[in-house]
Design a protein around this motif. Structure first.
Motif, PDB file in Angstrom:
ATOM      1  N   LEU A 156       0.854  -1.180   0.000  1.00  0.00           N
ATOM      2  CA  LEU A 156       0.000   0.000   0.000  1.00  0.00           C
ATOM      3  C   LEU A 156       0.889   1.229   0.000  1.00  0.00           C
ATOM      4  O   LEU A 156       1.800   1.335   0.823  1.00  0.00           O
ATOM      5  N   VAL A 157       0.628   2.145  -0.936  1.00  0.00           N
ATOM      6  CA  VAL A 157       1.349   3.415  -0.994  1.00  0.00           C
ATOM      7  C   VAL A 157       0.324   4.518  -0.762  1.00  0.00           C
ATOM      8  O   VAL A 157      -0.638   4.653  -1.524  1.00  0.00           O
ATOM      9  N   ILE A 158       0.520   5.285   0.296  1.00  0.00           N
ATOM     10  CA  ILE A 158      -0.387   6.384   0.617  1.00  0.00           C
ATOM     11  C   ILE A 158       0.278   7.690   0.188  1.00  0.00           C
ATOM     12  O   ILE A 158       1.426   7.968   0.563  1.00  0.00           O
ATOM     13  N   GLU A 207      -5.320  11.808  11.294  1.00  0.00           N
ATOM     14  CA  GLU A 207      -6.309  10.838  11.779  1.00  0.00           C
ATOM     15  C   GLU A 207      -6.566   9.748  10.748  1.00  0.00           C
ATOM     16  O   GLU A 207      -6.665   8.566  11.096  1.00  0.00           O
ATOM     17  N   GLU A 208      -6.677  10.142   9.471  1.00  0.00           N
ATOM     18  CA  GLU A 208      -6.911   9.156   8.409  1.00  0.00           C
ATOM     19  C   GLU A 208      -5.727   8.195   8.293  1.00  0.00           C
ATOM     20  O   GLU A 208      -5.914   6.991   8.141  1.00  0.00           O
ATOM     21  N   MET A 209      -4.510   8.740   8.372  1.00  0.00           N
ATOM     22  CA  MET A 209      -3.315   7.890   8.281  1.00  0.00           C
ATOM     23  C   MET A 209      -3.284   6.898   9.435  1.00  0.00           C
ATOM     24  O   MET A 209      -3.005   5.713   9.236  1.00  0.00           O
ATOM     25  N   ASP A 210      -3.574   7.365  10.652  1.00  0.00           N
ATOM     26  CA  ASP A 210      -3.607   6.471  11.815  1.00  0.00           C
ATOM     27  C   ASP A 210      -4.662   5.379  11.636  1.00  0.00           C
ATOM     28  O   ASP A 210      -4.415   4.214  11.934  1.00  0.00           O
ATOM     29  N   ALA A 211      -5.837   5.773  11.140  1.00  0.00           N
ATOM     30  CA  ALA A 211      -6.915   4.799  10.944  1.00  0.00           C
ATOM     31  C   ALA A 211      -6.529   3.750   9.901  1.00  0.00           C
ATOM     32  O   ALA A 211      -6.783   2.552  10.085  1.00  0.00           O
ATOM     33  N   ILE A 212      -5.905   4.175   8.807  1.00  0.00           N
ATOM     34  CA  ILE A 212      -5.466   3.235   7.768  1.00  0.00           C
ATOM     35  C   ILE A 212      -4.434   2.275   8.340  1.00  0.00           C
ATOM     36  O   ILE A 212      -4.511   1.053   8.131  1.00  0.00           O
TER      37      ILE A 212
END
Length: 191
Positions: A76-78, A167-172
């Motif tokens: 996965l690449v964010i 928050e989105e990064m932590d959730a992912i």
């Protein structure tokens, strides 16, 4: 003695030929510094200017971790923006030309989510590249599964934080297994 040529790395002959065809003759400094550690499965923080070859550094490394016989999302690449995610997807496809049946999906907003759900429903991408909001949307809908993730790349991680995606990064990351390789790359990292 430092490694300067791709041929000095333990890469498949087909990848070495592909790199040569793409005009990758010698490694850039970030590639020479990062690739040996990435290929050993080590976590890494890499900083280098835009245009220095960061995408190829993590791309070549994560391709070596893919098992195309398993139809699961293994990398996965964010990325902070759709434009960067599209650029990364395009470069990964070029780097992966030697791997038959590899599926790379770009998972970003700005396109209908139903089209993405349909494409991933046929079989999961081996590599998913996307933006935090859309990736999290798919994870929460269970249309993307990270149970078999081997490599997580945060590309331009500091920009994602600056843009308010913490928050989105932590959730992912919470959807990903604890045992994985994590790579952070950026042009700048504030103190």
């Amino acid at each position: 003695m430092s490694i300067q040529k791709f041929s000095e790395l333990s890469l498949p002959k087909a990848q070495l030929l592909n790199l040569k065809d793409l005009g990758y003759n010698a490694m850039t400094p970030i590639q020479a510094a990062a690739l040996p550690a990435i290929l050993k499965g080590q976590d890494l923080v890499g900083q280098a200017k835009t245009g220095s070859g960061k995408t190829a550094a993590f791309g070549i490394g994560l391709l070596e971790a893919i098992d195309v016989t398993r139809f699961t999302t293994q990398s996965l690449v964010i990325c902070p923006t759709r434009e960067l995610a599209d650029q990364v997807s395009k470069e990964l496809r070029r780097l992966a030309r030697y791997i038959p049946n590899l599926k790379i999906s770009s998972i970003c907003g700005g396109v209908p989510i139903k089209r993405q759900i349909h494409a991933m429903g046929q079989h999961a991408p081996h590599i998913a590249v996307g933006t935090p909001g859309r990736l999290l949307d798919h994870l929460e809908r269970q249309t993307l599964n990270l149970d078999h993730l081997r490599v997580l790349v945060l590309d331009e991680a500091d920009r994602m934080l600056d843009m308010g995606f913490a928050e989105e990064m932590d959730a992912i990351i919470n959807f990903a297994p604890n045992k994985r390789q994590t790579l952070l790359f950026s042009a700048t990292f504030p103190a």
